[in-house]
Design a protein around this motif. Structure first.
Motif, short mmCIF file in Angstrom:
data_model
loop_
_atom_site.label_atom_id
_atom_site.label_comp_id
_atom_site.label_asym_id
_atom_site.label_seq_id
_atom_site.Cartn_x
_atom_site.Cartn_y
_atom_site.Cartn_z
N LEU A 1 49.87 57.66 0.71
CA LEU A 1 49.64 58.44 -0.51
C LEU A 1 49.85 57.59 -1.75
N PHE A 2 50.92 56.81 -1.76
CA PHE A 2 51.23 55.96 -2.91
C PHE A 2 50.13 54.92 -3.14
N SER A 3 49.67 54.31 -2.07
CA SER A 3 48.64 53.27 -2.19
C SER A 3 47.35 53.82 -2.78
N ILE A 4 47.00 55.04 -2.39
CA ILE A 4 45.75 55.65 -2.85
C ILE A 4 45.87 56.21 -4.26
N PHE A 5 46.96 56.92 -4.54
CA PHE A 5 47.05 57.71 -5.78
C PHE A 5 47.84 57.03 -6.90
N ILE A 6 48.65 56.03 -6.59
CA ILE A 6 49.41 55.33 -7.63
C ILE A 6 48.94 53.87 -7.76
N TYR A 7 49.01 53.13 -6.65
CA TYR A 7 48.70 51.70 -6.73
C TYR A 7 47.24 51.44 -7.09
N ALA A 8 46.32 52.07 -6.37
CA ALA A 8 44.89 51.80 -6.58
C ALA A 8 44.44 52.09 -8.02
#
Length: 342
Positions: free
Chosen positions: A80-87
């Motif tokens: 979730l973090f990779s998709i919605f925050i990091y990207a």
């Protein structure tokens, strides 16, 4: 490989996010150069290089809630973090059409995208999960294996040359500058940390030297290819003092950020980002220009709110699907055994 790289570097949607289908399953990510992203190296090499930035960010977050998180819940949070925050952060900052990049915001190798986002997510995680059961009895638990800390710091410092100098995407003058500013800032921060400890009446320690070195590496990351050697030295010095004071303040609080992720990576990233706006060659405040500095300060506000608030929301969502916190008995028995059977 599926969509993350596309979300970061795919066809831009109003400078906010990439089209997930642009490089779906690494389609068109090949051995040719890509003028927009990798004019000097194969596009596939650029993509593999970006994987390091993407995975180091959630890896950093783990330090804040060590010894009390369920591993399967953490895996869900990473996705979730990779998709919605990091990207989105990577797209805003590094894509040619990203809105922060079009504002002139400078982040050479991840001060904003990696360290600030990890720092704020770590802070949110420590707050959401609460303190370890043992925290009240012994707030200042001593490190168990200092030789491993020293070894890890050496590996990090060595690897960081690839992180920073590698962001020039070639063996060129920018890589040399980034390499030099990285080692100078980190060395300055390491020495500053142990001298500052000594001035405050604390013993000079290998742990302090290692923490200071990493803080310097964090702080120079956004600035590495944009500042001079003297400015790099000052960035390391300033970040070390500020993070040292932040760790001291955290230790007096009731926040169980186990490995001081926010005071070191979060605060270090913030200091580095601000000072990049001050010292960036020809466009910084030091050179008489206010625009870049103003947009850096505005970005600081936007990224702080987005990464802290967004991460806290993702912890809440994850916890609804898979409870994040281990049971009291599992925590007492230890996560190696209870989570992994090892």
């Amino acid at each position: 490989v599926l969509v993350g790289f596309s979300l970061c570097f795919g066809e831009s949607f109003h400078g906010l996010i990439g089209n997930p289908l642009t490089y779906f399953m690494f389609r068109h990510v090949d051995l040719n150069i890509n003028p927009a992203f990798s004019p000097t190296i194969p596009f596939l090499l650029f993509a593999v290089f970006q994987l390091k930035f993407a995975i180091i960010t959630p890896a950093l977050i783990t330090g804040s809630f060590a010894e009390r998180v369920k591993f399967n819940a953490y895996l869900l949070f990473i996705c979730l973090f990779s998709i919605f925050i990091y990207a989105p952060l990577a797209h805003w900052t590094w894509h040619p059409e990203g809105f922060l990049r079009n504002w002139g915001v400078l982040d050479f190798a991840g001060g904003t995208v990696v360290h600030m986002s990890a720092g704020y997510a770590a802070l949110a995680g420590a707050m959401f999960l609460g303190n370890r059961t043992s925290f009240g009895d012994n707030k200042h638990q001593e490190p168990a294996n200092i030789p491993f800390v020293i070894l890890g710091t050496g590996m990090l410092w060595f690897g960081w040359f690839g992180f920073n100098a590698g962001s020039s995407l070639g063996a060129n003058s920018t890589a040399v500058l980034a390499f030099a500013t990285t080692i100078i800032a980190s060395a300055a921060a390491m020495i500053t940390w142990i001298f500052f400890d000594a001035i405050r009446g604390k013993k000079v320690s290998a742990m302090g030297a290692c923490i200071g070195a990493v803080v310097g590496l964090v702080a120079i990351t956004p600035a590495a290819g944009y500042v001079t050697i003297p400015h790099a030295l000052f960035i390391g010095f300033a970040a070390s003092i500020i993070s040292n004071l932040a760790v001291r303040a955290k230790n007096k609080s009731n926040l169980d950020d186990t490995l001081d992720v926010f005071p070191c990576h979060g605060i270090g990233g913030i200091v580095g980002m601000i000072l990049t706006g001050v010292f960036a060659k020809d466009v910084g405040l030091f050179y008489g220009h206010t625009t870049t500095f103003f947009y850096h300060m505005l970005t600081l506000v936007i990224v702080s709110i987005y990464t802290f608030g967004g991460s806290y929301l993702l912890y809440m969502i994850t916890d609804k699907i898979v409870p994040l916190r281990v049971s009291l008995q599992d925590e007492i028995d230890g996560l190696d055994y209870t989570q992994h059977g090892e």
